[in-house]
Design a protein around this motif. Structure first.
Motif, PDB file in Angstrom:
ATOM      1  N   SER A 180     -16.057  -1.211   2.923  1.00  0.00           N
ATOM      2  CA  SER A 180     -15.429  -0.104   3.629  1.00  0.00           C
ATOM      3  C   SER A 180     -13.914  -0.228   3.662  1.00  0.00           C
ATOM      4  CB  SER A 180     -15.978  -0.021   5.058  1.00  0.00           C
ATOM      5  OG  SER A 180     -15.336   1.020   5.761  1.00  0.00           O
ATOM      6  N   VAL A 181     -13.419  -1.291   4.293  1.00  0.00           N
ATOM      7  CA  VAL A 181     -11.972  -1.415   4.486  1.00  0.00           C
ATOM      8  C   VAL A 181     -11.239  -1.549   3.164  1.00  0.00           C
ATOM      9  CG1 VAL A 181     -10.170  -2.767   5.611  1.00  0.00           C
ATOM     10  CG2 VAL A 181     -12.379  -2.467   6.742  1.00  0.00           C
ATOM     11  N   SER A 182     -11.752  -2.419   2.286  1.00  0.00           N
ATOM     12  CA  SER A 182     -11.052  -2.613   1.017  1.00  0.00           C
ATOM     13  C   SER A 182     -11.036  -1.329   0.186  1.00  0.00           C
ATOM     14  CB  SER A 182     -11.720  -3.747   0.221  1.00  0.00           C
ATOM     15  OG  SER A 182     -13.050  -3.400  -0.124  1.00  0.00           O
ATOM     16  N   HIS A 183     -12.075  -0.510   0.328  1.00  0.00           N
ATOM     17  CA  HIS A 183     -12.114   0.757  -0.406  1.00  0.00           C
ATOM     18  C   HIS A 183     -10.944   1.648   0.005  1.00  0.00           C
ATOM     19  CE1 HIS A 183     -13.574   4.527  -2.092  1.00  0.00           C
ATOM     20  NE2 HIS A 183     -13.496   5.059  -0.880  1.00  0.00           N
ATOM     21  N   HIS A 184     -10.746   1.819   1.301  1.00  0.00           N
ATOM     22  CA  HIS A 184      -9.683   2.708   1.773  1.00  0.00           C
ATOM     23  C   HIS A 184      -8.302   2.137   1.467  1.00  0.00           C
ATOM     24  CE1 HIS A 184     -12.552   5.334   3.714  1.00  0.00           C
ATOM     25  NE2 HIS A 184     -13.064   4.319   4.390  1.00  0.00           N
ATOM     26  N   VAL A 185      -8.123   0.838   1.671  1.00  0.00           N
ATOM     27  CA  VAL A 185      -6.813   0.242   1.405  1.00  0.00           C
ATOM     28  C   VAL A 185      -6.507   0.279  -0.088  1.00  0.00           C
ATOM     29  CG1 VAL A 185      -5.423  -1.842   1.635  1.00  0.00           C
ATOM     30  CG2 VAL A 185      -7.003  -1.204   3.446  1.00  0.00           C
ATOM     31  N   SER A 186      -7.520   0.107  -0.925  1.00  0.00           N
ATOM     32  CA  SER A 186      -7.297   0.181  -2.379  1.00  0.00           C
ATOM     33  C   SER A 186      -6.825   1.577  -2.784  1.00  0.00           C
ATOM     34  CB  SER A 186      -8.583  -0.167  -3.125  1.00  0.00           C
ATOM     35  OG  SER A 186      -8.982  -1.485  -2.854  1.00  0.00           O
ATOM     36  N   ILE A 187      -7.426   2.614  -2.191  1.00  0.00           N
ATOM     37  CA  ILE A 187      -6.990   3.984  -2.481  1.00  0.00           C
ATOM     38  C   ILE A 187      -5.523   4.179  -2.085  1.00  0.00           C
ATOM     39  CG2 ILE A 187      -7.305   6.388  -1.818  1.00  0.00           C
ATOM     40  CD1 ILE A 187     -10.285   5.879  -1.681  1.00  0.00           C
ATOM     41  N   ILE A 188      -5.142   3.642  -0.906  1.00  0.00           N
ATOM     42  CA  ILE A 188      -3.747   3.749  -0.470  1.00  0.00           C
ATOM     43  C   ILE A 188      -2.820   3.073  -1.464  1.00  0.00           C
ATOM     44  CG2 ILE A 188      -2.112   3.062   1.335  1.00  0.00           C
ATOM     45  CD1 ILE A 188      -4.404   3.311   3.337  1.00  0.00           C
ATOM     46  N   ALA A 189      -3.185   1.861  -1.909  1.00  0.00           N
ATOM     47  CA  ALA A 189      -2.332   1.131  -2.841  1.00  0.00           C
ATOM     48  C   ALA A 189      -2.206   1.861  -4.178  1.00  0.00           C
ATOM     49  CB  ALA A 189      -2.895  -0.277  -3.049  1.00  0.00           C
ATOM     50  N   VAL A 190      -3.327   2.364  -4.691  1.00  0.00           N
ATOM     51  CA  VAL A 190      -3.287   3.051  -5.990  1.00  0.00           C
ATOM     52  C   VAL A 190      -2.478   4.340  -5.906  1.00  0.00           C
ATOM     53  CG1 VAL A 190      -4.711   4.236  -7.703  1.00  0.00           C
ATOM     54  CG2 VAL A 190      -5.446   2.026  -6.785  1.00  0.00           C
ATOM     55  N   GLN A 191      -2.724   5.127  -4.869  1.00  0.00           N
ATOM     56  CA  GLN A 191      -1.992   6.388  -4.752  1.00  0.00           C
ATOM     57  C   GLN A 191      -0.509   6.155  -4.468  1.00  0.00           C
ATOM     58  OE1 GLN A 191      -4.017   8.812  -1.844  1.00  0.00           O
ATOM     59  NE2 GLN A 191      -5.674   9.364  -3.279  1.00  0.00           N
ATOM     60  N   ALA A 192      -0.188   5.100  -3.707  1.00  0.00           N
ATOM     61  CA  ALA A 192       1.222   4.785  -3.483  1.00  0.00           C
ATOM     62  C   ALA A 192       1.894   4.382  -4.789  1.00  0.00           C
ATOM     63  CB  ALA A 192       1.345   3.668  -2.449  1.00  0.00           C
ATOM     64  N   GLY A 193       1.187   3.634  -5.645  1.00  0.00           N
ATOM     65  CA  GLY A 193       1.758   3.271  -6.937  1.00  0.00           C
ATOM     66  C   GLY A 193       1.992   4.483  -7.817  1.00  0.00           C
ATOM     67  N   ALA A 194       1.026   5.412  -7.811  1.00  0.00           N
ATOM     68  CA  ALA A 194       1.203   6.622  -8.617  1.00  0.00           C
ATOM     69  C   ALA A 194       2.339   7.480  -8.072  1.00  0.00           C
ATOM     70  CB  ALA A 194      -0.100   7.421  -8.621  1.00  0.00           C
ATOM     71  N   LEU A 195       2.447   7.579  -6.765  1.00  0.00           N
ATOM     72  CA  LEU A 195       3.528   8.360  -6.173  1.00  0.00           C
ATOM     73  C   LEU A 195       4.883   7.727  -6.453  1.00  0.00           C
ATOM     74  CD1 LEU A 195       4.288  10.775  -4.415  1.00  0.00           C
ATOM     75  CD2 LEU A 195       3.939   9.340  -2.399  1.00  0.00           C
ATOM     76  N   ARG A 196       4.968   6.439  -6.449  1.00  0.00           N
ATOM     77  CA  ARG A 196       6.230   5.752  -6.751  1.00  0.00           C
ATOM     78  C   ARG A 196       6.667   6.037  -8.184  1.00  0.00           C
ATOM     79  NH1 ARG A 196       7.672   1.163  -9.345  1.00  0.00           N
ATOM     80  NH2 ARG A 196       9.569   0.056  -8.593  1.00  0.00           N
ATOM     81  N   ALA A 197       5.705   6.041  -9.101  1.00  0.00           N
ATOM     82  CA  ALA A 197       6.054   6.311 -10.496  1.00  0.00           C
ATOM     83  C   ALA A 197       6.542   7.742 -10.698  1.00  0.00           C
ATOM     84  CB  ALA A 197       4.834   6.035 -11.394  1.00  0.00           C
ATOM     85  N   ALA A 198       6.022   8.668  -9.875  1.00  0.00           N
ATOM     86  CA  ALA A 198       6.408  10.079 -10.051  1.00  0.00           C
ATOM     87  C   ALA A 198       7.623  10.472  -9.233  1.00  0.00           C
ATOM     88  CB  ALA A 198       5.228  10.973  -9.667  1.00  0.00           C
ATOM     89  N   GLU A 199       8.021   9.661  -8.260  1.00  0.00           N
ATOM     90  CA  GLU A 199       9.126  10.005  -7.364  1.00  0.00           C
ATOM     91  C   GLU A 199      10.467   9.599  -7.984  1.00  0.00           C
ATOM     92  OE1 GLU A 199      11.074  11.754  -4.872  1.00  0.00           O
ATOM     93  OE2 GLU A 199       8.956  11.683  -4.270  1.00  0.00           O
TER      94      GLU A 199
END
Length: 369
Positions: A180-199
């Motif tokens: 449960s927890v690792s699933h949600h935190v992993s999504i945050i990390a992946v989406q933050a990485g994608a947002l950083r690349a696009a920002e």
């Protein structure tokens, strides 16, 4: 001394006193023969525990001459209570023979059949009676010892069952945390990485990178905790790669607060692992509480040693704030300070959290070294 052992000794001591009192029955004809047989018989009684067979043999002349009966019976009881049934047959026969033979031996010629039967009956009672009582006491002691072993075995099984239940519960918690927890935190990390690349805005990229960094760090700590929970060692309390007091400066810098630090004392000492982890978590939680409840307040973070260098003192003190706490939507179980107090008490220290003068708040931990 246990009550059971005290009762046993008291009973034997009473019997020894009675044996000495038996001298009163032969006081009228107390001569050289009585002195020769009665003295050693009574003196042998204190040796009945260490040398039971020797004590029995020493008392045989007294019972053969009819002067004293109790010393031989007491010695026979001790022999029977300390040996197996097959090993008491010889001493029992010897005592029976000594009690059977009249004194003087020439009286055998004048004994009638009734006298002989009566003498055999008395000899049997004097020898078989103490032997039976001694074997009964031995069997009772063996039964009690077996019951004690069974109770110890039952307690051990109960303890093992409780430990197994703890291990199963820890494994369940590890699965839930991982799934449960690792699933949600992993999504945050992946989406933050994608947002950083696009920002393209440097400030926003820095903020997004901070989100990604903290997400990755949270996953690493979660991985360590899951490993601990899945471990079979019930004494495991923390991951081996826990945080360190040397990281407090970076923690203060990343907090987003106006923090003034005084951490020179941390460089003067090497710290036990449990103090490193506990101290870091206390400061981490205290700074988180300042962000939630006193945004914009100035913070002072200090570390010092007691005068005898026997304990580390950590203080997180924030001043008053005019800003209202933001409603971030983050859940709050109100367990933070309680958990910190438990951490400090586990090390034998203490933690205090109270309002300070001027409208601020103080968290102070004393951690023994």
């Amino acid at each position: 001394m246990s009550q059971r052992r005290w009762n046993r000794l008291s009973a034997e001591q009473a019997a020894v006193v009675c044996a000495m009192g038996e001298l009163l029955t032969v006081v009228e004809d107390f001569g050289a023969l009585a002195l020769v047989v009665c003295g050693p018989a009574l003196l042998a009684l204190p040796l009945r525990r260490r040398l039971p067979v020797t004590a029995l043999c020493t008392t045989l002349p007294a019972i053969a001459t009819g002067h004293l009966l109790l010393p031989s019976m007491i010695a026979m009881y001790v022999v029977a209570s300390s040996r197996t049934q097959s090993r008491i047959a010889g001493p029992c026969v010897v005592l029976f023979t000594a009690a059977l033979c009249p004194w003087p031996l020439s009286e055998v010629a004048t004994m009638t059949r009734t006298d002989l039967l009566n003498t055999m009956e008395v000899a049997a009672l004097l020898s078989i009676g103490p032997s039976a009582l001694g074997q009964l006491a031995r069997a009772r002691a063996g039964t009690q010892a077996q019951l004690t072993r069974l109770e110890s075995s039952w307690a051990r099984e109960q303890r093992l069952g409780a430990e197994q239940a703890v291990i199963r519960e820890r494994a369940r918690l590890a699965r839930d945390m991982h799934d449960s927890v690792s699933h949600h935190v992993s999504i945050i990390a992946v989406q933050a990485g994608a947002l950083r690349a696009a920002e393209s805005d440097p400030d926003k990229r820095a903020d997004v990178e901070s989100i990604r960094t903290h997400s990755v760090r949270a996953l690493e700590e979660l991985r360590d905790m899951v490993g601990v929970l899945r471990g079979s060692d019930l004494l495991a309390t923390a991951p081996t790669s826990g945080p360190h007091l040397a990281d407090l400066q970076g923690l203060a810098a990343e907090s987003g607060l106006d923090v003034t630090t005084d951490l020179e004392a941390l460089a003067e000492h090497s710290w036990p692992d449990d103090v490193e982890t506990t101290g870091y978590r206390i400061v981490q939680e205290a700074l988180s509480n300042v962000r939630k409840h006193a945004p914009g307040a100035s913070v002072t973070l200090s570390a010092m040693l007691t005068e005898d260098h026997g304990a580390l003192i950590l203080e997180v003190r924030n001043g008053p704030t005019e800003q209202q706490p933001e409603h971030t939507g983050l859940p709050s179980g109100r367990h933070g300070l309680a958990g910190l107090m438990e951490r400090a008490e586990h090390l034998g220290g203490q933690l205090t959290a109270r309002p300070s003068a001027g409208g601020g708040f103080l968290v102070r931990a004393v951690l023994p070294l």
